[in-house]
Design a protein around this motif. Structure first.
Motif, PDB file in Angstrom:
ATOM      1  N   GLY A  44      12.571  10.794  -2.985  1.00 39.02           N
ATOM      2  CA  GLY A  44      11.303  11.410  -2.611  1.00 39.02           C
ATOM      3  C   GLY A  44      10.106  10.521  -2.881  1.00 39.02           C
ATOM      4  O   GLY A  44       8.970  10.901  -2.669  1.00 39.02           O
ATOM      5  N   VAL A  45      10.371   9.292  -3.349  1.00 44.79           N
ATOM      6  CA  VAL A  45       9.339   8.299  -3.636  1.00 44.79           C
ATOM      7  C   VAL A  45       9.549   7.143  -2.663  1.00 44.79           C
ATOM      8  O   VAL A  45      10.683   6.731  -2.409  1.00 44.79           O
ATOM      9  N   VAL A  46       8.482   6.596  -2.127  1.00 43.09           N
ATOM     10  CA  VAL A  46       8.599   5.488  -1.181  1.00 43.09           C
ATOM     11  C   VAL A  46       8.871   4.196  -1.957  1.00 43.09           C
ATOM     12  O   VAL A  46       8.057   3.758  -2.757  1.00 43.09           O
ATOM     13  N   ASP A  47      10.052   3.625  -1.698  1.00 46.67           N
ATOM     14  CA  ASP A  47      10.394   2.325  -2.281  1.00 46.67           C
ATOM     15  C   ASP A  47      10.424   1.306  -1.145  1.00 46.67           C
ATOM     16  O   ASP A  47      10.163   1.647   0.013  1.00 46.67           O
ATOM     17  N   ALA A  48      10.720   0.061  -1.473  1.00 50.57           N
ATOM     18  CA  ALA A  48      10.710  -0.999  -0.452  1.00 50.57           C
ATOM     19  C   ALA A  48      11.705  -0.710   0.667  1.00 50.57           C
ATOM     20  O   ALA A  48      11.409  -0.947   1.843  1.00 50.57           O
ATOM     21  N   ALA A  49      12.890  -0.176   0.332  1.00 54.97           N
ATOM     22  CA  ALA A  49      13.899   0.107   1.356  1.00 54.97           C
ATOM     23  C   ALA A  49      13.410   1.201   2.305  1.00 54.97           C
ATOM     24  O   ALA A  49      13.563   1.096   3.529  1.00 54.97           O
TER      25      ALA A  49
ATOM     26  N   ALA B 222       9.538  16.161  -0.039  1.00 49.17           N
ATOM     27  CA  ALA B 222      10.742  16.700   0.598  1.00 49.17           C
ATOM     28  C   ALA B 222      11.032  15.973   1.915  1.00 49.17           C
ATOM     29  O   ALA B 222      12.194  15.662   2.218  1.00 49.17           O
ATOM     30  N   ALA B 223       9.985  15.680   2.686  1.00 46.77           N
ATOM     31  CA  ALA B 223      10.176  14.964   3.954  1.00 46.77           C
ATOM     32  C   ALA B 223      10.676  13.544   3.713  1.00 46.77           C
ATOM     33  O   ALA B 223      11.555  13.048   4.432  1.00 46.77           O
ATOM     34  N   VAL B 224      10.129  12.867   2.688  1.00 46.22           N
ATOM     35  CA  VAL B 224      10.587  11.516   2.352  1.00 46.22           C
ATOM     36  C   VAL B 224      12.057  11.572   1.936  1.00 46.22           C
ATOM     37  O   VAL B 224      12.878  10.776   2.390  1.00 46.22           O
ATOM     38  N   SER B 225      12.404  12.534   1.099  1.00 41.56           N
ATOM     39  CA  SER B 225      13.781  12.678   0.642  1.00 41.56           C
ATOM     40  C   SER B 225      14.725  12.948   1.813  1.00 41.56           C
ATOM     41  O   SER B 225      15.817  12.365   1.905  1.00 41.56           O
ATOM     42  N   GLN B 226      14.308  13.814   2.725  1.00 40.37           N
ATOM     43  CA  GLN B 226      15.102  14.117   3.915  1.00 40.37           C
ATOM     44  C   GLN B 226      15.303  12.846   4.745  1.00 40.37           C
ATOM     45  O   GLN B 226      16.421  12.529   5.149  1.00 40.37           O
ATOM     46  N   TYR B 227      14.239  12.111   4.965  1.00 46.15           N
ATOM     47  CA  TYR B 227      14.310  10.879   5.746  1.00 46.15           C
ATOM     48  C   TYR B 227      15.221   9.858   5.052  1.00 46.15           C
ATOM     49  O   TYR B 227      16.016   9.186   5.707  1.00 46.15           O
ATOM     50  N   GLN B 228      15.085   9.751   3.740  1.00 47.39           N
ATOM     51  CA  GLN B 228      15.934   8.823   2.990  1.00 47.39           C
ATOM     52  C   GLN B 228      17.407   9.199   3.170  1.00 47.39           C
ATOM     53  O   GLN B 228      18.256   8.323   3.377  1.00 47.39           O
ATOM     54  N   GLY B 229      17.716  10.489   3.096  1.00 48.28           N
ATOM     55  CA  GLY B 229      19.099  10.944   3.278  1.00 48.28           C
ATOM     56  C   GLY B 229      19.637  10.610   4.653  1.00 48.28           C
ATOM     57  O   GLY B 229      20.793  10.183   4.795  1.00 48.28           O
ATOM     58  N   TRP B 230      18.816  10.808   5.692  1.00 46.24           N
ATOM     59  CA  TRP B 230      19.243  10.499   7.062  1.00 46.24           C
ATOM     60  C   TRP B 230      19.594   9.025   7.216  1.00 46.24           C
ATOM     61  O   TRP B 230      20.387   8.668   8.069  1.00 46.24           O
TER      62      TRP B 230
ATOM     63  N   ALA C  73       0.824  -1.205   0.000  1.00 45.41           N
ATOM     64  CA  ALA C  73       0.000   0.000   0.000  1.00 45.41           C
ATOM     65  C   ALA C  73       0.861   1.259   0.000  1.00 45.41           C
ATOM     66  O   ALA C  73       0.387   2.318  -0.386  1.00 45.41           O
ATOM     67  N   HIS C  74       2.106   1.162   0.449  1.00 44.57           N
ATOM     68  CA  HIS C  74       2.995   2.318   0.537  1.00 44.57           C
ATOM     69  C   HIS C  74       4.002   2.385  -0.605  1.00 44.57           C
ATOM     70  O   HIS C  74       4.398   3.464  -1.012  1.00 44.57           O
ATOM     71  N   LYS C  75       4.448   1.231  -1.086  1.00 43.44           N
ATOM     72  CA  LYS C  75       5.499   1.201  -2.096  1.00 43.44           C
ATOM     73  C   LYS C  75       5.046   1.947  -3.344  1.00 43.44           C
ATOM     74  O   LYS C  75       3.959   1.735  -3.849  1.00 43.44           O
ATOM     75  N   GLY C  76       5.899   2.845  -3.803  1.00 45.80           N
ATOM     76  CA  GLY C  76       5.598   3.617  -4.993  1.00 45.80           C
ATOM     77  C   GLY C  76       4.820   4.894  -4.724  1.00 45.80           C
ATOM     78  O   GLY C  76       4.506   5.623  -5.661  1.00 45.80           O
ATOM     79  N   LEU C  77       4.509   5.195  -3.458  1.00 48.62           N
ATOM     80  CA  LEU C  77       3.808   6.442  -3.162  1.00 48.62           C
ATOM     81  C   LEU C  77       4.660   7.602  -3.655  1.00 48.62           C
ATOM     82  O   LEU C  77       5.871   7.644  -3.423  1.00 48.62           O
TER      83      LEU C  77
END
Length: 193
Positions: free
Chosen positions: A145-150, A130-138, A89-93
């Motif tokens: 900026g896209v939700v992937d499986a990782a 932007a929040a997803v991208s920030q979280y991914q960077g951390w 449900a989240h992957k690819g958001l």
């Protein structure tokens, strides 16, 4: 252990602040920026407005009287776990997505300390990307900026963490024919006397 809501003020952040923001909105007070878990100037202004409307001291902080008037606990609160849904449900958001999966994602990002411009609103816009991208960077992930499986995995979204919405009822493959009409039995003839 979670902090008490009493004592929250500008500069505070986390699930407790989000609880106060939700309570303010439920009480009819506009919180510019929505529920984002950050007690900034907009949340402080909303608290002052609420305190004024209730005849309370206008400190802009959550004191015992303000917490009681908002109907939120003044005792320490238990940690909250955002609602979960399956990875699928989240992957690819990505930008343009809406709904409960986006809300769940946004709540998880806020709980993790990411800044979410616009707050939790169920819409995957530039602020959520932007929040997803920030979280991914951390977390050493590809900043797409896209939700992937990782990203879903690091956020704690697993296929076992669901309850997912039950599927809608499915209509039968073929319509069921009505029963054939039953004809009454033919009258029996008795021999004439």
């Amino acid at each position: 252990m979670a902090q008490s809501l009493v004592g929250l003020r500008q500069g505070s952040a986390g699930a407790e602040v989000a609880t106060v923001q939700r309570a303010l909105i439920s009480a009819g007070v506009t919180v510019r920026g929505g529920v984002d878990g950050h007690f900034g100037p907009a949340t402080r202004a909303a608290v002052v407005s609420f305190q004024s409307s209730k005849g309370l001291a206008q400190s802009g902080e959550i004191d015992t009287a303000t917490a009681a008037a908002l109907g939120v606990s003044t005792a320490p609160i238990a940690p909250t776990t955002p609602p979960t849904t399956a990875v699928a449900a989240h992957k690819g958001l990505q930008v343009g997505a809406t709904g409960s999966s986006v809300t769940d994602l946004q709540e998880r990002l806020v709980a993790a300390g990411a800044y979410l411009a616009g707050g939790v609103d169920g819409r995957y816009g530039k602020g959520t990307a932007a929040a997803v991208s920030q979280y991914q960077g951390w977390n050493g992930l590809n900043r797409s900026g896209v939700v992937d499986a990782a990203t879903a995995s690091v956020l704690g979204i697993t296929s076992e963490s669901a309850p997912v919405d039950p599927p809608a009822p499915v209509a039968p493959d073929a319509p069921v024919a009505p029963p054939a009409p039953v004809e009454p039995p033919a009258p029996s003839r008795s021999p004439a006397p």
